[in-house]
Design an enzyme around this catalytic site. Structure first.
Site, PDB file in Angstrom:
ATOM      1  N   ARG A 256      -5.510   3.320  -8.444  1.00 23.39           N
ATOM      2  CA  ARG A 256      -4.104   3.303  -7.896  1.00 23.39           C
ATOM      3  C   ARG A 256      -3.992   4.629  -6.940  1.00 23.39           C
ATOM      4  O   ARG A 256      -3.369   4.556  -5.981  1.00 23.39           O
ATOM      5  CB  ARG A 256      -3.043   3.011  -8.744  1.00 23.39           C
ATOM      6  CG  ARG A 256      -1.532   2.341  -8.053  1.00 23.39           C
ATOM      7  CD  ARG A 256      -0.596   1.951  -8.782  1.00 23.39           C
ATOM      8  NE  ARG A 256       0.497   1.567  -8.217  1.00 23.39           N
ATOM      9  CZ  ARG A 256       1.710   2.292  -8.546  1.00 23.39           C
ATOM     10  NH1 ARG A 256       1.549   3.519  -9.305  1.00 23.39           N
ATOM     11  NH2 ARG A 256       3.062   1.779  -7.681  1.00 23.39           N
TER      12      ARG A 256
ATOM     13  N   ILE B  40       4.680   1.337  -2.386  1.00 22.83           N
ATOM     14  CA  ILE B  40       3.516   0.686  -2.949  1.00 22.83           C
ATOM     15  C   ILE B  40       4.322   0.035  -4.048  1.00 22.83           C
ATOM     16  O   ILE B  40       5.002   0.860  -4.862  1.00 22.83           O
ATOM     17  CB  ILE B  40       2.293   1.786  -3.442  1.00 22.83           C
ATOM     18  CG1 ILE B  40       1.461   0.716  -4.219  1.00 22.83           C
ATOM     19  CG2 ILE B  40       2.923   3.014  -4.222  1.00 22.83           C
ATOM     20  CD1 ILE B  40       0.248   1.622  -4.759  1.00 22.83           C
ATOM     21  N   SER B  41       4.077  -0.961  -4.438  1.00 16.21           N
ATOM     22  CA  SER B  41       4.793  -2.072  -5.525  1.00 16.21           C
ATOM     23  C   SER B  41       4.330  -1.278  -6.862  1.00 16.21           C
ATOM     24  O   SER B  41       3.636  -0.796  -7.265  1.00 16.21           O
ATOM     25  CB  SER B  41       4.588  -3.478  -5.529  1.00 16.21           C
ATOM     26  OG  SER B  41       4.714  -4.095  -4.494  1.00 16.21           O
ATOM     27  N   GLN B  42       5.634  -1.602  -7.735  1.00 13.55           N
ATOM     28  CA  GLN B  42       5.395  -1.156  -9.085  1.00 13.55           C
ATOM     29  C   GLN B  42       4.251  -2.050  -9.761  1.00 13.55           C
ATOM     30  O   GLN B  42       4.160  -3.282  -9.664  1.00 13.55           O
ATOM     31  CB  GLN B  42       6.865  -1.539  -9.598  1.00 13.55           C
ATOM     32  CG  GLN B  42       6.675  -1.264 -11.245  1.00 13.55           C
ATOM     33  CD  GLN B  42       8.098  -1.980 -11.763  1.00 13.55           C
ATOM     34  OE1 GLN B  42       8.984  -2.610 -10.976  1.00 13.55           O
ATOM     35  NE2 GLN B  42       8.134  -1.712 -13.240  1.00 13.55           N
TER      36      GLN B  42
END
Ligand code: SAH
Length: 220
Positions: free
Chosen positions: A43, A69-71
């Site tokens: 990530r 950026i999504s969790q």
């Protein structure tokens, strides 16, 4: 995947990633293939270098252009919900962003068709997936609310930004038995919803409260 950038050191090391996987397990993610992807996808290459040390925290992070950026928990939850109910040959993703969700999902399905309205984000996402040698993905710069008609119907549709109501166009591009995962509602009141298209009608399941950036019309 022998590129030394992907292995990570210190705050991006395997131990740090294992802690994230453990946290997602504790929060109810059970699909082993999804947890494996969370462990293996670096990530930290999807965020700015200055944020790399925070990449394995379970939080959304800025990626520029007012987007995030999504969790990781949300990415895992949406992927798990999409996969439930059998294998998926064709998946449409709306809102590529940095491409992290695409990288988690792509090896778990036949092919991903991903649309992003901000061209600069799409360009970088495309490069990252190439670096990770993920090849079963096609990208398009455009307005995802219109779907990808020439490739429809899709067995799965995943929408990574929140509309006020689910666009009929996208429901129309879902195959019979296909699933659509989408956060719906205004800021502060969004619910994650899973729709399944049946021969007769649509089945709807609520998956809980979430917080996403809005799904916008047009291109950026
Ligand atoms: N999937 C990303 C998160 C993306 S955030 C991840 O893995 O972290 C949501 C993205 O949806 C943003 O990049 C935003 O630009 C995009 N977006 C919003 N409305 C859109 C639309 N109508 N069509 C395509 N992309 C859209």
């Amino acid at each position: 995947m022998n590129d030394p950038r992907f292995a990570g050191i210190g705050m991006t090391s395997a131990r740090t990633r294992d802690r994230l996987v453990q946290r997602l397990r504790e929060h109810g993610i059970t699909n082993p293939a999804v947890l494996d992807r969370i462990r293996n996808v670096p990530r930290h290459i999807f965020v700015d270098e200055a944020l790399a040390s925070r990449a394995y925290e379970d939080t959304a992070l800025p990626i520029g252009f007012g987007q995030t950026i999504s969790q990781p928990y949300i990415v895992a939850r949406m992927t798990e919900a999409l996969l439930e109910g059998g294998p998926l040959a064709k998946v449409l993703e709306v809102g590529t962003g940095c491409g992290y969700q695409t990288a988690i999902l792509a090896p778990l399905v036949g092919r991903v068709y991903s649309i992003e309205r901000i061209e600069a984000l799409l360009k970088r996402a495309r490069e990252r997936l190439k670096d990770l040698q993920i090849r079963n993905t096609r990208f398009r710069h455009g307005d995802g609310t219109q779907g990808w008609k020439t490739q429809s119907p899709f067995d799965g549709i995943l929408i990574a930004a929140a509309p006020l109501s689910i666009p009929d166009v996208l429901i129309g591009q879902l195959a019979i038995g296909g699933r659509l995962i989408v956060p719906v509602g205004p800021e502060g009141e969004q619910q994650l919803v899973r729709l399944t298209r049946r021969e007769q009608g649509i089945e709807r399941r609520m998956l809980g409260a979430v917080a996403f950036v809005p799904l916008l019309g047009g291109t950026g």
